[in-house]
Design an enzyme around this catalytic site. Structure first.
Site, short mmCIF file in Angstrom:
data_model
loop_
_atom_site.label_atom_id
_atom_site.label_comp_id
_atom_site.label_asym_id
_atom_site.label_seq_id
_atom_site.Cartn_x
_atom_site.Cartn_y
_atom_site.Cartn_z
N ASP A 69 4.68 10.51 -1.64
CA ASP A 69 4.74 9.03 -1.59
C ASP A 69 4.06 8.44 -2.81
O ASP A 69 3.03 8.95 -3.26
CB ASP A 69 3.98 8.51 -0.35
CG ASP A 69 4.68 8.85 0.96
OD1 ASP A 69 5.76 9.46 0.93
OD2 ASP A 69 4.11 8.51 2.02
N ASP A 75 -3.36 1.47 -0.21
CA ASP A 75 -3.50 2.82 0.38
C ASP A 75 -4.87 3.38 0.01
O ASP A 75 -5.62 3.89 0.83
CB ASP A 75 -2.44 3.78 -0.20
CG ASP A 75 -1.05 3.62 0.40
OD1 ASP A 75 -0.07 3.77 -0.35
OD2 ASP A 75 -0.96 3.33 1.62
N GLU A 99 -3.80 10.39 2.49
CA GLU A 99 -4.03 10.21 1.05
C GLU A 99 -4.95 11.27 0.45
O GLU A 99 -5.43 11.10 -0.68
CB GLU A 99 -4.59 8.81 0.79
CG GLU A 99 -3.71 7.68 1.31
CD GLU A 99 -2.25 7.76 0.84
OE1 GLU A 99 -1.39 7.17 1.52
OE2 GLU A 99 -1.95 8.43 -0.17
N ASP A 119 -4.07 7.95 9.06
CA ASP A 119 -3.17 7.38 8.05
C ASP A 119 -3.80 6.04 7.72
O ASP A 119 -3.69 5.10 8.50
CB ASP A 119 -1.77 7.23 8.67
CG ASP A 119 -0.79 6.56 7.72
OD1 ASP A 119 0.38 6.41 8.10
OD2 ASP A 119 -1.20 6.16 6.61
N LEU A 121 -3.28 3.60 5.66
CA LEU A 121 -2.43 2.43 5.55
C LEU A 121 -0.99 2.87 5.83
O LEU A 121 -0.38 3.56 5.01
CB LEU A 121 -2.55 1.82 4.14
CG LEU A 121 -2.26 0.32 3.95
CD1 LEU A 121 -0.76 0.06 4.06
CD2 LEU A 121 -3.00 -0.55 4.94
N ASP A 122 -0.46 2.48 6.99
CA ASP A 122 0.89 2.89 7.37
C ASP A 122 1.87 1.76 7.09
O ASP A 122 1.60 0.61 7.42
CB ASP A 122 0.91 3.22 8.88
CG ASP A 122 2.33 3.54 9.34
OD1 ASP A 122 2.87 4.56 8.90
OD2 ASP A 122 2.89 2.73 10.10
N GLU A 280 0.32 10.64 12.03
CA GLU A 280 1.23 9.57 12.48
C GLU A 280 1.72 9.90 13.89
O GLU A 280 1.47 9.15 14.84
CB GLU A 280 2.41 9.43 11.51
CG GLU A 280 2.00 8.79 10.17
CD GLU A 280 3.10 8.79 9.13
OE1 GLU A 280 3.81 9.81 8.99
OE2 GLU A 280 3.25 7.77 8.43
P1 AHG Z 1 3.28 5.44 5.10
O1 AHG Z 1 3.41 4.08 4.53
O2 AHG Z 1 1.96 5.68 5.77
O3 AHG Z 1 3.64 6.54 4.11
O4 AHG Z 1 4.30 5.55 6.30
C1 AHG Z 1 5.58 5.05 6.10
C2 AHG Z 1 6.46 5.62 7.16
C3 AHG Z 1 6.39 4.87 8.49
O5 AHG Z 1 5.45 3.86 8.52
C4 AHG Z 1 7.76 4.28 8.66
O6 AHG Z 1 8.21 4.44 9.97
C5 AHG Z 1 8.62 5.11 7.71
O7 AHG Z 1 7.76 5.53 6.67
C6 AHG Z 1 9.76 4.33 7.13
O8 AHG Z 1 10.51 5.24 6.37
P2 AHG Z 1 11.89 4.76 5.71
O9 AHG Z 1 11.51 3.74 4.69
O10 AHG Z 1 12.46 6.03 5.15
O11 AHG Z 1 12.73 4.22 6.83
MN MN Z 2 2.40 6.19 7.77
MN MN Z 3 0.11 5.76 4.90
MN MN Z 4 2.63 7.01 2.40
#
Ligand code: AHG
Ligand code: MN
Ligand code: MN
Ligand code: MN
Length: 335
Positions: A69, A75, A99, A119, A121-122, A280
């Protein structure tokens, strides 16, 4: 309205945690200190998220994390806030964060008792768009206090002591479970306390909402494709509503309160789905199950899985019992 904090009513999160600890006479209050430290971190992150546009906390750091990511400024800020607040307790020798590539060792932790997976920051892709984001955490006991190690972080979700999430939306909420019931608290910024607003959240038995990123539809397997077709073309009644926020915390929070199903199945890019089991899926599965819902791989409970690595991904189906069981029945009929 003036908050009516009644004498006997543990109507703030801080008092709720104290009340919970009083159920265990031998408890020394370590979990209370830890949960209050997590609560503090969530208040700090909430404040930073509210002012991200002002404090230059939008945008990226230019780094990539172990999951590949792109790491956002918020984050990193949230990760540091969680690490600092949790390290203060002196009872957490080791942690896992989205992270941090490896487990985070807390130096000179003199009373090892718990470990935390989180996590920080989700929903990072939603930060700059001012869409709801969150923080997810799970707390386990250290199995051998004399020897804290990664295996403490790789315990099955069913071994969680407690788990929760903060959601930074138009209001800041913190939802928490010790496995028996789920309670929701809303931050009153005037007094800096989370006030009990959602007592004993129970997810509806069946929902009329399905939540999935249909941009990946060409990759979905037969079961998911069939299920989505049924949502759109029911044999009786009206089609289900499609709702997808893209922050798991927000999609799960809506599913808890309104019912329905949230799915992140395997895709071509991510044959094991995108969402990470440790910080998560497990903490949120512990909550959804405690609220009377189900969290499934499609054929087994998420909480029963034995994790093998910190950042492993897992396809998942979360939500109302009847909806998740429909998916499980479809998978059972294909084997
Ligand atoms: P994070 O921001 O902690 O990496 O998590 C993002 C995750 C989760 O929050 C969400 O359901 C999913 O990514 C969305 O993924 P897409 O954009 O592929 O749909
Ligand atoms: Mn997340
Ligand atoms: Mn996250
Ligand atoms: Mn992430």
């Amino acid at each position: 309205s003036i908050i009516s904090i009644k004498k006997k009513d543990p109507s703030t999160l801080s008092r709720w945690i104290l009340k919970e600890q009083q159920k265990y006479p031998k408890a020394k209050g370590d979990l209370t200190v830890l949960l209050n430290s997590v609560q503090l971190a969530c208040k700090i992150i909430a404040n930073a998220a509210k002012g991200a546009g002002i404090y230059n906390l939008y945008g990226i750091t230019g780094e990539e994390n172990k999951s590949g990511d792109i790491v956002k400024k918020l984050d990193t800020f949230s990760n540091e806030s969680m690490i600092n607040c949790i390290s203060f307790t002196g009872t957490v020798p080791i942690m896992a964060s989205e992270e941090a590539e490896n487990s985070i060792i807390v130096p000179n932790c003199d009373q090892p008792k718990y470990c935390v997976v989180f996590d920080p920051l989700d929903g990072s892709s939603n930060i700059d768009a001012n869409v709801s984001i969150g923080t997810i955490f799970g707390i386990y006991r250290i199995e051998d206090p004399k020897k804290p190690q990664d295996s403490d972080l790789l315990q099955k979700g069913e071994k969680l002591v407690c788990s929760g999430y903060a959601m930074y939306g138009h209001s800041t909420m913190l939802v928490l479970t010790f496995g028996d019931e789920v309670n929701g608290f809303t931050l009153d910024p005037q007094i800096g306390e989370f006030i009990l607003t959602h007592r004993r959240i129970q997810i509806p038995e069946k929902g009329s909402i399905y939540s999935i990123n249909e941009g990946n539809a060409k990759d979905f397997d037969k079961v998911v494709t069939t299920f989505i077709h049924r949502c759109k073309n029911p044999t009786k009644g009206s089609p289900k509503k499609a709702r997808y926020i893209g922050s798991m915390v927000a999609d799960i929070h809506r599913t808890l309160l309104y019912g329905g199903i949230f799915m992140y199945p395997a895709t071509k890019d991510s044959p094991n789905g995108k969402l990470r089991l440790l910080y998560e899926l497990n903490p949120l599965a512990f909550i959804v199950e405690a609220a009377g819902g189900k969290a499934s791989t499609g054929s087994a409970p998420i909480l029963s899985l034995q994790p093998t690595s910190l950042h492993q991904r897992q396809p998942c189906f979360f939500g109302s019992k009847a909806d998740v069981e429909e998916i499980e029945a479809l998978y059972a009929s294909t084997t």
